[in-house]
Every structure is written in C-alpha cells, then in structure tokens.
Design an enzyme around this catalytic site. Structure first.
Site, PDB file in Angstrom:
ATOM      1  N   TYR A   1       0.852  -1.195   0.000  1.00 19.62           N
ATOM      2  CA  TYR A   1       0.000   0.000   0.000  1.00 19.62           C
ATOM      3  C   TYR A   1       0.880   1.233   0.000  1.00 19.62           C
ATOM      4  O   TYR A   1       1.788   1.358   0.835  1.00 19.62           O
ATOM      5  CB  TYR A   1      -0.916  -0.002   1.220  1.00 19.62           C
ATOM      6  CG  TYR A   1      -1.791   1.223   1.333  1.00 19.62           C
ATOM      7  CD1 TYR A   1      -2.862   1.405   0.463  1.00 19.62           C
ATOM      8  CD2 TYR A   1      -1.554   2.188   2.304  1.00 19.62           C
ATOM      9  CE1 TYR A   1      -3.680   2.531   0.565  1.00 19.62           C
ATOM     10  CE2 TYR A   1      -2.366   3.312   2.416  1.00 19.62           C
ATOM     11  CZ  TYR A   1      -3.418   3.476   1.542  1.00 19.62           C
ATOM     12  OH  TYR A   1      -4.212   4.587   1.652  1.00 19.62           O
TER      13      TYR A   1
ATOM     14  N   ASP B   1       9.461   2.444  -0.840  1.00 18.58           N
ATOM     15  CA  ASP B   1       8.505   3.104   0.048  1.00 18.58           C
ATOM     16  C   ASP B   1       8.818   2.677   1.476  1.00 18.58           C
ATOM     17  O   ASP B   1       8.502   1.571   1.897  1.00 18.58           O
ATOM     18  CB  ASP B   1       7.087   2.712  -0.343  1.00 18.58           C
ATOM     19  CG  ASP B   1       6.030   3.325   0.576  1.00 18.58           C
ATOM     20  OD1 ASP B   1       6.402   3.960   1.581  1.00 18.58           O
ATOM     21  OD2 ASP B   1       4.832   3.157   0.286  1.00 18.58           O
TER      22      ASP B   1
ATOM     23  N   LYS C   1       5.830   9.060   8.819  1.00 13.94           N
ATOM     24  CA  LYS C   1       5.663   8.547  10.186  1.00 13.94           C
ATOM     25  C   LYS C   1       6.736   9.035  11.148  1.00 13.94           C
ATOM     26  O   LYS C   1       6.590  10.042  11.807  1.00 13.94           O
ATOM     27  CB  LYS C   1       5.636   7.010  10.175  1.00 13.94           C
ATOM     28  CG  LYS C   1       4.752   6.379   9.106  1.00 13.94           C
ATOM     29  CD  LYS C   1       3.323   6.250   9.533  1.00 13.94           C
ATOM     30  CE  LYS C   1       2.520   5.491   8.520  1.00 13.94           C
ATOM     31  NZ  LYS C   1       1.090   5.556   8.751  1.00 13.94           N
TER      32      LYS C   1
END
Length: 420
Positions: free
Chosen positions: A138, A231, A259
């Site tokens: 994702y 990613d 994050k």
C-alpha cells in the site's frame, strides 16, 4: 448514545480513516482521550497497552518529554508560515547524513503525498508512463495506486475504488511480492518508468522482502533504465536506524519517508540522487508543491526524534528482542491450543498470521484466518491491549514498553487462546 454513534452523524462513517471504524474486527472503536508512554486512555477511562503507536511513528511512546518540548517551543513561535525555516534544513541534514546514496530531499505532509510525488518525478525523469507495484503493498490512496489484480501475473491494473478512472490505472502493472518472474513479465509487457515497493511490507501484516529478490529487482531496474522507489514511509527509522538499507544494503533511486520523521506529527518526504531530485520544480520541470510542506511544528518534532534515535541506536536491538519475546510467547501458546500461527519480526515491527504457513506474498496472507484475528482483537481489547483493528496491519514496540508489559500481553493471550 456512544461517541461512535454521535460521530457517524457528522463524520463520514464516524471516522477520518476507514480502518478506524473496526469493520474488519467488529465492535465499536474506543475514542482515545490521551496517551502516556506505552499506554493510551479512552474517554471512558479505560487503559490500553498500545501496540499501534499511531501506526508507527511513536518509537519513544506517547508524550515523550523531549519531543513534546520541541513541539511546544515551536508552537510558541508560530504554527505555520508557508515560508522556509531553518528547522527544515536541520531535519534534512539529519536524515540525509545517514544515507550515502541520497543527496536531496523534499518534505511533504503525508506518506500518500510522498509516494505520489516520487512516482510523478520518476515518470518525468524517465519519460515513461507505466509503473510496477506489488500486490499487498500500500502506497497511499492516489489514483494510479488504487488498483486490484487482473487475471494474470502481468495484467494491467483495474481500479479498486469507484471514482478512479480506468485511464489512470491502465499504466499500473501488478507483480507478485517476492516473485521476480512476475516482475520480468511486467517489464516485457509495458514501457516501465519506475517500480515502487515496500522493501519491508507493512500493509499485509509484516512481510519482509527476500534479499535475493530485492537485489534482482535492483538489477532489472538498472537493465531497463527504470527508477526504483523504496517506500519506507512505515519501515524508515522503524525497522532499523536506516530502515531497509541497514538490512539489505540496496540503494534505491528514490526513498519515501514518513511517520517517524514527523515524531507523531503529519510528515512525509522523498529523497534521491541530485540528478533525479533536481528535475523537481523550482529547479526542474516536474511540478510538486504543498502549502504546509515543511511545517515548522512537524519539522521540530521530527528533528527531536531523529536526533534522539541517532544518539541511541542501541534501542533497536532492545525493541527487536521485546518483539521477538512477544511473538515467541504467542507462538508457544498457539501451538498448545492447536492454533495455526506464524510471525515476522523486523526491528521494532512485528506481524503475525493465523496461518499454517509463513506468508511470502499477498496470496499467502489472504489464506490467514481473519475471523480468528477478529476474535483475538476483541478479546485482547476488552482486556486492555490495543492491537491493530485489521489482520493486515503491522504492530509496533515502543521504548517505554517493559518486560512486565510483554509478559502481561502473553499471559492474557494464554487466557483467551482457548476461546478463539
């Protein structure tokens, strides 16, 4: 009326991100009022040991004093300027210092922005429209990435969400994670400008990339002149101080972060070689912008966290040991109760599967018993342990978690194992 019921009157689905609605595990989500250290507390006064940690960024737990102080001091000077600040430079230096293959960085406000922008940049550099992504990875909810698999290993993507035009996803090819042959078929079928992958996949629980597979992926991209994007929005500074780079030593052309580099504030970033990154505006022709990019409060939080991580690199081994202890405890209890169970641990990240086989790709993950996970989640939550409300999400350990916390979690699983 519960807060969740009230929220649904004003907020779509009662939540601002779908997984929070607890649809895959049932029940109503607790509404969190505050957090401290390893724990969160809901509006009804219930206390939970938090294995989500805001989906990864809170390595030092909730309300870490140094990060909290950095945020407060930044807010005192202003919450946003829409103009350059020195703290942007300071955080950029701290991040890039760790990665010899990354020379320039661009900050954004979310992981979705980071991956979307990285793909646009890669397409602009290569002048090729097709991209390869992997089933189960994702990368945010931008149109070209919301695709589902077709009938074959190298079929072009079809939209997996209404509102995404087929023309947007026809340039997205899907490959199977940890399967290099599926990647080769995609390259043979399309004119591929970039490949995007989570080298440590954290959105099908936790499935690490195979070292040989990732190495061959690098070689294939070199051969075809495609840009390789790692990613690491989730794994960056979480799996290790330098994310996948410490584990595999593979140099991606572009790396996306998020994050952790926000210290709990909304932040994303993408970084790469100078010759690639300077194709971005205002230096180059590829346009990317964001009014709140480099927000001084978020930059200050991230700077405090990254500095603290660099000063205390030994924490990763301790966090990994705690994650392994937790998973080994779960594994032992599962076997005692005839429950199929497998797990992965990478640094402070862990993922487990009610599955007789340790998954290597999304097809394997989908064979896991999600109903059992839902039962596990509900019973653990009712006993004060907050795990992800989805079998497809990764868990996280934070530094305030101690041996007693881990033991208490294992003991509670022992009590509920017979019931699930």
């Amino acid at each position: 009326m519960s807060l969740f019921q009230e929220a649904q009157k004003y907020i779509v689905g009662g939540v601002n991100s779908p997984v929070r609605a607890f649809k895959s595990v049932g029940g109503e989500p607790p509404f969190i009022e505050r957090g401290k250290g390893a724990y969160i507390y809901d509006t009804e006064g219930n206390k939970y040991l938090d294995f989500i940690q805001s989906w990864g960024p809170l390595i030092f737990g909730h309300c870490d004093s140094e990060i909290e102080e950095a945020i407060i001091e930044a807010v005192k000077k202003g919450t946003s300027f829409g103009a350059p600040t020195k703290v942007e430079i300071d955080l950029a230096k701290e991040v890039l210092e760790l990665f010899p293959h990354l020379e320039l960085i661009r900050f954004v406000s979310s992981g979705t922005e980071a991956t979307m922008s990285a793909i646009r940049l890669a397409r602009g550099v290569t002048n090729k429209d097709d991209i390869i992504k992997f089933e189960g990875c994702y990368h945010g909810h931008s149109d070209s990435l919301l695709v589902s698999a077709g009938s074959g290993a190298a079929t072009f993507g079809v939209p997996s969400s209404p509102g995404v035009p087929k023309d947007f996803t026809k340039h997205t090819l899907l490959a199977k994670y940890n399967d290099i042959e599926s990647v080769k078929k995609c390259f043979e079928k399309g004119d591929v400008g970039c490949v995007i992958i989570e080298p440590i996949a954290g959105n099908m629980s936790l499935v690490p990339g195979n070292a040989e597979f990732l190495g061959e992926l690098r070689e294939i991209c070199n051969h075809y002149g495609a840009i390789l994007i790692f990613d690491e929005v989730m794994s960056g500074f979480r799996a290790s101080l330098r994310g996948s780079y410490d584990i595999y030593g593979i140099e991606a052309d572009i790396v996306t972060f998020g994050k952790v580099i926000g210290g709990g504030m909304p932040v994303g970033a993408f970084a790469g070689k100078k010759e690639i990154m300077e194709k971005l505006s205002p230096v180059g022709p590829v346009y990317q912008a964001g009014t709140l990019s480099g927000n001084p409060v978020a930059m200050s939080a991230g700077l405090a966290q990254i500095k603290k991580l660099k000063a205390n690199p030994e924490i990763y081994k301790d966090l990994e040991n705690k994650a392994k202890k937790l998973m080994q405890g779960f594994e032992h209890i599962s076997k005692e109760n005839g429950i199929d169970f497998n797990y992965n641990v990478v640094g402070s990240m862990f993922g487990f599967f009610f599955n007789s086989k340790l998954p290597k790709n999304f097809d394997d993950v989908n064979k896991s018993d999600t109903k059992r996970y839902a039962a596990f989640h509900n019973k653990m939550l009712n006993n004060g342990f907050y795990f992800a409300p989805s079998a497809y999400e990764t868990g996280f350990i934070c530094t305030p978690m101690n041996e007693n916390d881990i033991e208490a979690t294992i003991n509670t699983y022992k009590q509920i194992a017979k019931e699930i």
